[in-house]
Design an enzyme around this catalytic site. Sequence first.
Site, PDB file in Angstrom:
ATOM      1  N   ASP A  48       0.843  -1.188   0.000  1.00 22.99           N
ATOM      2  CA  ASP A  48       0.000   0.000   0.000  1.00 22.99           C
ATOM      3  C   ASP A  48       0.876   1.234   0.000  1.00 22.99           C
ATOM      4  OD1 ASP A  48      -2.165   2.038   0.930  1.00 22.99           O
ATOM      5  OD2 ASP A  48      -3.256   0.183   0.569  1.00 22.99           O
ATOM      6  N   GLN A  49       0.268   2.348  -0.355  1.00 25.87           N
ATOM      7  CA  GLN A  49       0.983   3.618  -0.423  1.00 25.87           C
ATOM      8  C   GLN A  49       0.111   4.722   0.155  1.00 25.87           C
ATOM      9  OE1 GLN A  49       1.618   5.650  -4.342  1.00 25.87           O
ATOM     10  NE2 GLN A  49       3.773   5.280  -3.913  1.00 25.87           N
TER      11      GLN A  49
END
Length: 205
Positions: A82-83
């Site tokens: 994820d970012q």
Amino acid sequence: MPALWTGSDKLLLASTSATRLALLASAGLSVETQASDIDERAIEEAARSEGLDPPALAARLSAEKALSVSRRQPERVVLGADQVLACGSIVFHKAPDREAARRQLLALSGTSHTLHSAFALAIAGTVVESFVATATLTMRPLTDESIDLYLNLAGPAVLQSVGVYHFEGLGVHLFEAVEGDHSTILGLPLLPLLSALRRLGCLSL
């Protein structure tokens, strides 16, 4: 011909992200995908109540994605990623429409923001490796006209990016400086991931 991946099954990516899949393929990894079923906004709300900062939020989200799929596929090596994009105290999400994308680019124009990219590797419902990397991007000052031109050229694809830009494509024109690894900007710290997979005995090289 010798094989790079030593696992009996392919690496299982807990995502349908075309960018992350392309990064893994570019490194010669055999990958399958399976979407996680987590509620990202609910996890973010819980993380906020716990006082987690953006890097810790990225780590939490990547771990929850990996665990969600690992519980269904306990025998597989599962990768969650994820970012989180943060500009000051504000965390940005994918824009739901063009007008929201325009507002987001206006907010980022002429400022520096951080991208916190995290991954987690899970086996049998347990996270066995995790990592968070950060990149800092400085967007050049943008006029209303340049924002509209960019959105016209880039099209609806910008709505699939947390920063409403594709740095690997036309989005690179929006920036004047970048500090950080390219794969981190794209949402998956590739070198730390490969190191983690070696520690798990999944790679022959």
